[in-house]
Design a protein around this motif. Sequence first.
Motif, PDB file in Angstrom:
ATOM      1  N   THR A 172       0.830  -1.207   0.000  1.00  0.00           N
ATOM      2  CA  THR A 172       0.000   0.000   0.000  1.00  0.00           C
ATOM      3  C   THR A 172       0.865   1.258   0.000  1.00  0.00           C
ATOM      4  N   VAL A 173       1.851   1.302   0.887  1.00  0.00           N
ATOM      5  CA  VAL A 173       2.715   2.484   0.988  1.00  0.00           C
ATOM      6  C   VAL A 173       3.552   2.652  -0.276  1.00  0.00           C
ATOM      7  N   ASN A 174       4.146   1.564  -0.750  1.00  0.00           N
ATOM      8  CA  ASN A 174       4.995   1.655  -1.943  1.00  0.00           C
ATOM      9  C   ASN A 174       4.217   2.166  -3.158  1.00  0.00           C
ATOM     10  N   GLN A 175       3.017   1.653  -3.338  1.00  0.00           N
ATOM     11  CA  GLN A 175       2.227   2.074  -4.497  1.00  0.00           C
ATOM     12  C   GLN A 175       1.756   3.519  -4.365  1.00  0.00           C
ATOM     13  N   LEU A 176       1.386   3.904  -3.152  1.00  0.00           N
ATOM     14  CA  LEU A 176       0.930   5.283  -2.956  1.00  0.00           C
ATOM     15  C   LEU A 176       2.076   6.275  -3.140  1.00  0.00           C
ATOM     16  N   GLU A 208      -8.957   9.974  -1.406  1.00  0.00           N
ATOM     17  CA  GLU A 208      -9.125  10.847  -0.245  1.00  0.00           C
ATOM     18  C   GLU A 208      -7.967  11.832  -0.122  1.00  0.00           C
ATOM     19  N   ILE A 209      -6.751  11.357  -0.358  1.00  0.00           N
ATOM     20  CA  ILE A 209      -5.580  12.238  -0.262  1.00  0.00           C
ATOM     21  C   ILE A 209      -5.671  13.356  -1.298  1.00  0.00           C
ATOM     22  N   ARG A 210      -6.007  12.990  -2.522  1.00  0.00           N
ATOM     23  CA  ARG A 210      -6.111  14.009  -3.564  1.00  0.00           C
ATOM     24  C   ARG A 210      -7.245  14.987  -3.276  1.00  0.00           C
ATOM     25  N   ASN A 211      -8.309  14.516  -2.677  1.00  0.00           N
ATOM     26  CA  ASN A 211      -9.408  15.398  -2.316  1.00  0.00           C
ATOM     27  C   ASN A 211      -8.975  16.406  -1.252  1.00  0.00           C
ATOM     28  N   VAL A 212      -8.219  15.927  -0.247  1.00  0.00           N
ATOM     29  CA  VAL A 212      -7.735  16.834   0.805  1.00  0.00           C
ATOM     30  C   VAL A 212      -6.779  17.877   0.212  1.00  0.00           C
ATOM     31  N   VAL A 213      -5.894  17.432  -0.663  1.00  0.00           N
ATOM     32  CA  VAL A 213      -4.954  18.356  -1.296  1.00  0.00           C
ATOM     33  C   VAL A 213      -5.703  19.412  -2.113  1.00  0.00           C
ATOM     34  N   LEU A 267       1.611   9.162  -5.938  1.00  0.00           N
ATOM     35  CA  LEU A 267       1.399  10.515  -5.430  1.00  0.00           C
ATOM     36  C   LEU A 267       2.664  11.372  -5.453  1.00  0.00           C
ATOM     37  N   GLU A 268       3.608  11.008  -6.291  1.00  0.00           N
ATOM     38  CA  GLU A 268       4.847  11.772  -6.388  1.00  0.00           C
ATOM     39  C   GLU A 268       4.612  13.198  -6.873  1.00  0.00           C
ATOM     40  N   ASP A 269       3.513  13.426  -7.569  1.00  0.00           N
ATOM     41  CA  ASP A 269       3.232  14.760  -8.113  1.00  0.00           C
ATOM     42  C   ASP A 269       2.765  15.744  -7.052  1.00  0.00           C
ATOM     43  N   ILE A 270       2.389  15.249  -5.882  1.00  0.00           N
ATOM     44  CA  ILE A 270       1.861  16.127  -4.824  1.00  0.00           C
ATOM     45  C   ILE A 270       3.004  16.782  -4.063  1.00  0.00           C
ATOM     46  N   VAL A 271       2.969  18.111  -3.968  1.00  0.00           N
ATOM     47  CA  VAL A 271       4.002  18.848  -3.226  1.00  0.00           C
ATOM     48  C   VAL A 271       3.451  19.447  -1.938  1.00  0.00           C
ATOM     49  N   THR A 272       2.135  19.446  -1.773  1.00  0.00           N
ATOM     50  CA  THR A 272       1.518  19.969  -0.555  1.00  0.00           C
ATOM     51  C   THR A 272       1.914  19.123   0.650  1.00  0.00           C
ATOM     52  N   PRO A 273       2.419  19.743   1.720  1.00  0.00           N
ATOM     53  CA  PRO A 273       2.789  18.970   2.911  1.00  0.00           C
ATOM     54  C   PRO A 273       1.570  18.296   3.530  1.00  0.00           C
ATOM     55  N   LEU A 274       1.722  17.011   3.832  1.00  0.00           N
ATOM     56  CA  LEU A 274       0.596  16.236   4.340  1.00  0.00           C
ATOM     57  C   LEU A 274       1.123  15.045   5.124  1.00  0.00           C
ATOM     58  N   ASP A 275       0.579  14.805   6.321  1.00  0.00           N
ATOM     59  CA  ASP A 275       0.920  13.619   7.096  1.00  0.00           C
ATOM     60  C   ASP A 275      -0.147  12.556   6.873  1.00  0.00           C
TER      61      ASP A 275
END
Length: 362
Positions: free
Chosen positions: A282-286, A351-356, A290-298
């Motif tokens: 799950t982590v490896n694929q995400l 969900e991550i892309r929606n938050v971003v 999601l490499e294109d996302i630059v917004t800081p997010l935990d």
Amino acid sequence: MSTFEIKRRVSDKIFVGNVAVGGDAPITVQSMTNTNTCDVLATLAQIQALESAGADIIRVSVPTMDAAKAFKELKQHTTVPLIADIHFDYRIALKVAEYGADCLRINPGNIGNEKRIRSVVDCARDRNIPIRIGVNAGSLERDLQEKYGEPTPEALLESALRHIGILEKYDFANFKISVKASDVALAVSAYRLLAERISQPLHLGITEAGGFRAGAVKSAIGIGLLLSEGIGDTLRVSLAADPVQEIKVGFDILKSLRLRSRGINFIACPTCSRQEFDVISTVNQLEQRLEDIVTPLDVSIIGCVVNGPGEALVSTIGVAGSKTKSAFYLHGIRQQKRFNNESIIDELEAEIRNVVSTTLKQ
């Protein structure tokens, strides 16, 4: 969220192009191209890849006058600040300054007689171009090698102060400096000594650190130690790997110390027999998706309910593994919605892309 805050060493602020280094500026991350500089298309492609990965500053080797001409063309097609890396030949330094170099990486003590040194310093002053001094344990001056017998922190310091003294002689303070070694303890000790002696910005790095895995570990230890003590204003992770990886590891180091964030900070368990879904996959694929996302997010991805809820409380998005469907947390609050373990990667990405997207609109 940790309340621990690192108190940074007070340093002067200089500018590499339009990027501030030192003072209260964010710690910058840089890398160096490894293509043949005269191959403009290949070098430009690598510069663009590094910039996309987040590089604040990029260094380009300029060993010949033909490379200087190529550097001119590179400058015409890039916006990221470019440092011209030059050794020994003062004429190349003068030429790339004319062509718009944003910084000169050249050691003043290695470019010949006083007239040559003065010409480079005066040119840098007239064009408001900073100089980066780079002291390296593998290329110490012969007299220092004889004096100390081997590279030592004191030898690196003496070499650094020698080069600094030349610039001070000409009243030139627009510089940054590094004292690198492949030995972590040696480099750390040398930087500590230098940090007490000057106010100029320090460029951190463990030189010739090795391949991707070993080099990343050595760099994280050495650079991380110094940053945790407040030492350092810009950094390069030196890896025998794709330079883009240097940028990624550099930001990971800063992110781990909460000195600077770019992109997603994945908090993930090492997995055990309690995991209710494949955390590693799950982590490896995400990470790849999601490499294109630059917004800081935990984002916390925990395979069971032992630590999952606790990590989720301090993350923007959190998952705590459970049979068939896993608990979903948003801004520390458990949601009624649950993730189907079989489609958890797709649902998490959405969900991550929606938050971003929501964050960027605010």
